[in-house]
Design a protein around this motif. Structure first.
Motif, PDB file in Angstrom:
ATOM      1  N   LEU A 375      37.875  22.684  38.417  1.00  0.00           N
ATOM      2  CA  LEU A 375      39.280  23.082  38.468  1.00  0.00           C
ATOM      3  C   LEU A 375      39.796  23.511  37.104  1.00  0.00           C
ATOM      4  O   LEU A 375      40.564  24.474  36.985  1.00  0.00           O
ATOM      5  N   SER A 376      39.374  22.803  36.072  1.00  0.00           N
ATOM      6  CA  SER A 376      39.854  23.099  34.724  1.00  0.00           C
ATOM      7  C   SER A 376      39.420  24.474  34.253  1.00  0.00           C
ATOM      8  O   SER A 376      40.059  25.071  33.371  1.00  0.00           O
ATOM      9  N   ALA A 377      38.345  24.984  34.833  1.00  0.00           N
ATOM     10  CA  ALA A 377      37.858  26.306  34.447  1.00  0.00           C
ATOM     11  C   ALA A 377      38.595  27.429  35.169  1.00  0.00           C
ATOM     12  O   ALA A 377      38.346  28.616  34.891  1.00  0.00           O
ATOM     13  N   GLN A 378      39.491  27.076  36.089  1.00  0.00           N
ATOM     14  CA  GLN A 378      40.227  28.076  36.856  1.00  0.00           C
ATOM     15  C   GLN A 378      41.679  28.139  36.383  1.00  0.00           C
ATOM     16  O   GLN A 378      42.214  27.185  35.835  1.00  0.00           O
ATOM     17  N   ASP A 379      42.325  29.255  36.625  1.00  0.00           N
ATOM     18  CA  ASP A 379      43.713  29.457  36.219  1.00  0.00           C
ATOM     19  C   ASP A 379      44.641  28.928  37.310  1.00  0.00           C
ATOM     20  O   ASP A 379      45.263  29.691  38.054  1.00  0.00           O
ATOM     21  N   VAL A 380      44.717  27.601  37.425  1.00  0.00           N
ATOM     22  CA  VAL A 380      45.498  26.991  38.496  1.00  0.00           C
ATOM     23  C   VAL A 380      46.459  25.927  37.958  1.00  0.00           C
ATOM     24  O   VAL A 380      46.846  25.001  38.677  1.00  0.00           O
ATOM     25  N   ALA A 381      46.864  26.074  36.713  1.00  0.00           N
ATOM     26  CA  ALA A 381      47.777  25.096  36.127  1.00  0.00           C
ATOM     27  C   ALA A 381      49.124  25.093  36.844  1.00  0.00           C
ATOM     28  O   ALA A 381      49.754  24.034  37.005  1.00  0.00           O
ATOM     29  N   LEU A 382      49.592  26.258  37.283  1.00  0.00           N
ATOM     30  CA  LEU A 382      50.868  26.333  37.995  1.00  0.00           C
ATOM     31  C   LEU A 382      50.819  25.511  39.269  1.00  0.00           C
ATOM     32  O   LEU A 382      51.714  24.687  39.533  1.00  0.00           O
ATOM     33  N   GLU A 383      49.805  25.725  40.064  1.00  0.00           N
ATOM     34  CA  GLU A 383      49.699  25.035  41.339  1.00  0.00           C
ATOM     35  C   GLU A 383      49.566  23.529  41.156  1.00  0.00           C
ATOM     36  O   GLU A 383      50.236  22.737  41.855  1.00  0.00           O
ATOM     37  N   ILE A 406      50.298  27.976  51.053  1.00  0.00           N
ATOM     38  CA  ILE A 406      49.298  27.743  50.012  1.00  0.00           C
ATOM     39  C   ILE A 406      49.492  26.399  49.317  1.00  0.00           C
ATOM     40  O   ILE A 406      48.519  25.671  49.064  1.00  0.00           O
ATOM     41  N   LEU A 407      50.729  26.029  49.012  1.00  0.00           N
ATOM     42  CA  LEU A 407      50.945  24.754  48.335  1.00  0.00           C
ATOM     43  C   LEU A 407      50.499  23.587  49.210  1.00  0.00           C
ATOM     44  O   LEU A 407      50.002  22.571  48.705  1.00  0.00           O
ATOM     45  N   SER A 408      50.619  23.738  50.516  1.00  0.00           N
ATOM     46  CA  SER A 408      50.148  22.695  51.427  1.00  0.00           C
ATOM     47  C   SER A 408      48.633  22.609  51.429  1.00  0.00           C
ATOM     48  O   SER A 408      48.061  21.510  51.489  1.00  0.00           O
ATOM     49  N   TYR A 409      47.960  23.757  51.374  1.00  0.00           N
ATOM     50  CA  TYR A 409      46.494  23.744  51.300  1.00  0.00           C
ATOM     51  C   TYR A 409      46.038  22.996  50.051  1.00  0.00           C
ATOM     52  O   TYR A 409      45.052  22.256  50.077  1.00  0.00           O
ATOM     53  N   TRP A 410      46.756  23.184  48.972  1.00  0.00           N
ATOM     54  CA  TRP A 410      46.483  22.406  47.759  1.00  0.00           C
ATOM     55  C   TRP A 410      46.716  20.916  48.017  1.00  0.00           C
ATOM     56  O   TRP A 410      45.914  20.064  47.629  1.00  0.00           O
ATOM     57  N   ALA A 411      47.838  20.614  48.660  1.00  0.00           N
ATOM     58  CA  ALA A 411      48.193  19.210  48.869  1.00  0.00           C
ATOM     59  C   ALA A 411      47.159  18.490  49.725  1.00  0.00           C
ATOM     60  O   ALA A 411      46.896  17.301  49.518  1.00  0.00           O
ATOM     61  N   TRP A 412      46.567  19.186  50.687  1.00  0.00           N
ATOM     62  CA  TRP A 412      45.531  18.544  51.506  1.00  0.00           C
ATOM     63  C   TRP A 412      44.466  17.904  50.617  1.00  0.00           C
ATOM     64  O   TRP A 412      44.034  16.788  50.855  1.00  0.00           O
ATOM     65  N   THR A 552      54.513  32.951  43.262  1.00  0.00           N
ATOM     66  CA  THR A 552      53.324  33.320  44.025  1.00  0.00           C
ATOM     67  C   THR A 552      52.173  32.431  43.575  1.00  0.00           C
ATOM     68  O   THR A 552      51.868  32.364  42.383  1.00  0.00           O
ATOM     69  N   LEU A 553      51.551  31.767  44.520  1.00  0.00           N
ATOM     70  CA  LEU A 553      50.491  30.814  44.224  1.00  0.00           C
ATOM     71  C   LEU A 553      49.157  31.337  44.721  1.00  0.00           C
ATOM     72  O   LEU A 553      49.089  32.271  45.525  1.00  0.00           O
ATOM     73  N   LYS A 554      48.101  30.718  44.245  1.00  0.00           N
ATOM     74  CA  LYS A 554      46.759  31.075  44.722  1.00  0.00           C
ATOM     75  C   LYS A 554      45.962  29.802  44.947  1.00  0.00           C
ATOM     76  O   LYS A 554      46.298  28.731  44.443  1.00  0.00           O
ATOM     77  N   MET A 555      44.882  29.939  45.699  1.00  0.00           N
ATOM     78  CA  MET A 555      44.038  28.799  46.007  1.00  0.00           C
ATOM     79  C   MET A 555      42.989  28.575  44.919  1.00  0.00           C
ATOM     80  O   MET A 555      42.656  29.485  44.158  1.00  0.00           O
ATOM     81  N   PHE A 556      42.457  27.355  44.876  1.00  0.00           N
ATOM     82  CA  PHE A 556      41.352  27.062  43.969  1.00  0.00           C
ATOM     83  C   PHE A 556      40.054  27.566  44.574  1.00  0.00           C
ATOM     84  O   PHE A 556      39.936  27.744  45.789  1.00  0.00           O
ATOM     85  N   ALA A 557      39.073  27.808  43.730  1.00  0.00           N
ATOM     86  CA  ALA A 557      37.741  28.190  44.201  1.00  0.00           C
ATOM     87  C   ALA A 557      36.937  26.914  44.416  1.00  0.00           C
ATOM     88  O   ALA A 557      36.748  26.138  43.475  1.00  0.00           O
ATOM     89  N   PRO A 558      36.441  26.676  45.623  1.00  0.00           N
ATOM     90  CA  PRO A 558      35.752  25.412  45.905  1.00  0.00           C
ATOM     91  C   PRO A 558      34.278  25.415  45.518  1.00  0.00           C
ATOM     92  O   PRO A 558      33.623  24.393  45.616  1.00  0.00           O
TER      93      PRO A 558
END
Length: 562
Positions: A375-383, A406-412, A552-558
């Protein structure tokens, strides 16, 4: 010989007096209300239609609390949440035809989440049953057929005398594991007809217990206590059966790491040394689960979201505890134990020996560190920052409801629910518009607790009419709308799959803050930086509030990035 059940059947003096002198003017609708009150119902949801007016009139003359929403689907979502929060069967009152069909998505979600919703719908008059013969308004050829493949059971009453038994059978079905929605159908003329049937004074509809077979739990205990790398997947059945405490006892006795599915958020403490949290969409987690030599799956069918989109293939033995027989071993071969999660976990606790493994917490720590590195290697600090802000502002015991955004997908995966039965989403059936009306149902169930709903702007438009409901009943709900100008997650999927094309996912939307204020509901435009304080203030202020977050949010790469 006198049997105990013979004594139960003998009416008391009060019951005999009531039977001999029923009050005048009672109808089939009154029989419905009397039966519901006899079963313990205090609150009903729904909205009236032409064929159901007699039922609503009877409710209005009773002490039942009626919560009327603006669409049947939203009323169904509210009833679903009330059932999840209280564990009680909750009546949902519907009319015929279009009104009934409008509730189908909500009942599908209740079925997926095992929420005990008791849908009671009117029908055309008895003479018109069979379809198309009389041309009644709202007539369907076979209304109950539309629901039979969605709900747990279907019950019909064709005369007033059948009403108490039909409702009692449905109530028992809804509350017997696996919990779920049920359907009761009563024709308009049966609801309207005056009746001399005595008042309903005693109704017995206790749910059946679904206990495990002892030879199966004995074998499961044998495997678990001798395993080298046992792991537990805890599903929504742990929440529905109120088994979180037993889950923790078993995990600690076995030194077994626990991952919770998205429907079981809060079933295991997030920061416990054995907690794998909920990172089921990360490939590191999938690999860890596949490496288990004994995998205990409790209250989950290992469906699409719980199996990393069916890319998970267990490498060792699997023990699956599941109350829904249709989900038992439906995706993976296992030692299948058809039982309520609480009863099965108790049986294991009474059988399994202690298994000490001081290395288990370290394996958990290393796995979570690998996920954090990705996660730290991805640009997801906002989310991640938004989830941190929400968690900091939301009281630990406050329930939250999340739409398909999208924020809910993160919350899961990433949100710490703190306690069992405090985080809910529509991930069972996946319909839009769940969060806000469900949050209203939770407000009714727990009136002294602030409730949070999280939606995207697309999903919010499904529910906007019920800002009027929140205002009418002065419900203590805060609605966070993440406004990205479209169906954000679908836009992301389309762009990835179709060379950047995003057909039908860009949306014109209203000024949500101004629209909320037109309902008399205070609204605030917030930012990622001010969200925490705005949310904290809103949750501490009685009554409904809307927060609009344009971003505008984006998902993490799994998996590993290319």
């Amino acid at each position: 010989m006198t049997h105990d059940h013979d004594l139960v059947l003998r009416p008391t003096d009060a019951q005999r007096a009531a039977a001999l002198a029923p009050p005048p003017g009672r109808t089939g609708g009154d029989l419905v209300v009397e039966t519901l009150r006899g079963l313990g119902a205090t609150t009903v949801f729904g909205l009236p239609g032409q064929h159901a007016l007699s039922l609503f009139d009877a409710v209005g003359r009773s002490d039942l609390r009626l919560i009327g929403l603006r669409t049947e689907n939203n009323a169904g979502f509210a009833a679903d949440a009330y059932g999840r929060m209280t564990g009680e069967a909750v009546p949902l009152l519907l009319s015929t035809g279009p009104g009934a069909l409008m509730a189908l998505p909500a009942l599908a979600e209740a079925a997926a989440a095992s929420a005990p919703v008791l849908a009671i719908a009117s029908q055309v008059p008895v003479a018109g049953l069979g379809g198309g013969r009389r041309g009644h308004l709202h007539e369907l050829r076979d209304q109950s057929a539309s629901f039979r493949d969605v709900v747990k059971s279907v019950h019909t009453a064709r005369t007033p005398s059948q009403i108490p038994s039909a409702i009692a059978e449905a109530w028992e079905s809804a509350l017997t594991a696996p919990h779920g929605p049920v359907w009761v159908e009563i024709p308009e003329d049966v609801l309207r007809a005056e009746t001399m049937i005595p008042q309903v004074t005693a109704v017995d509809a206790g749910p059946h217990e679904l206990a495990p077979r002892p030879e199966l739990t004995a074998l499961a205990a044998h495997w678990l206590e001798r395993a080298s790398r046992p792991v537990i997947i805890a599903g929504g059945g742990v929440i529905r059966s109120d088994a979180a405490g037993k889950l923790r006892q078993l995990a600690e006795r076995l030194s077994a790491p626990v991952v919770t599915t998205f429907g079981a958020k809060g079933a295991f403490p997030w920061t416990h040394p054995l907690s794998l949290q909920s990172w089921l969409e990360d490939r590191h987690m999938t690999d860890f689960l596949e490496d288990a030599d004994v995998l205990l799956v409790v209250g989950s069918g290992l469906g699409e979201l719980s199996s990393n989109y069916h890319t998970f293939f267990p490498g060792g033995r699997v023990v699956q505890i599941e109350a829904d027989l249709g989900k038992l071993e439906s995706n993976h071969a296992a030692l299948g134990i058809h039982a309520d999660a609480r009863l099965a976990l108790q049986a294991l606790l009474e059988t399994v020996g202690e298994r000490r493994d001081p290395e288990a917490p370290e394996r958990v720590r290393l796995l979570l560190a690998e996920i954090e590195t990705r996660l730290s290697a991805q640009d997801v600090a906002l989310e991640r920052g938004l989830l941190t802000s929400i968690r900091a502002a939301l009281p630990a015991r406050s329930p939250s409801f999340w739409d398909m955004t999208i924020l809910s997908y993160w919350a899961w995966s990433a949100f710490d629910a703190k306690h069992p039965n405090t985080m809910h989403s529509a991930q069972g059936a996946g319909g839009l518009g769940y969060a806000f009306p469900a949050a209203l149902g939770a407000c009714v169930a727990e009136p002294d607790t602030p409730v949070l709903a999280v939606s995207g702007d697309g999903g919010a438009m499904y529910s906007i009419a019920d800002l009027a409901t929140a205002k009418q009943y002065d419900l203590d709900v805060t609605w966070l709308i993440v406004d990205d100008g479209g169906y954000g997650i679908l836009r992301e999927y389309m762009a990835d799959s179709f060379e950047g094309r995003t057909t039908a996912t860009e949306l014109t939307r209203p000024d949500f803050a101004a629209l909320a204020e037109s309902f008399g509901v205070p609204a605030v435009r917030t930012t990622p930086e001010s969200l925490r304080e705005n949310l904290k203030k809103s949750l501490a202020t009685p009554g409904p509030t809307v927060l609009v977050l344009p971003t505008t949010l984006k998902m993490f790469a799994p998996t590993h990035l290319a």
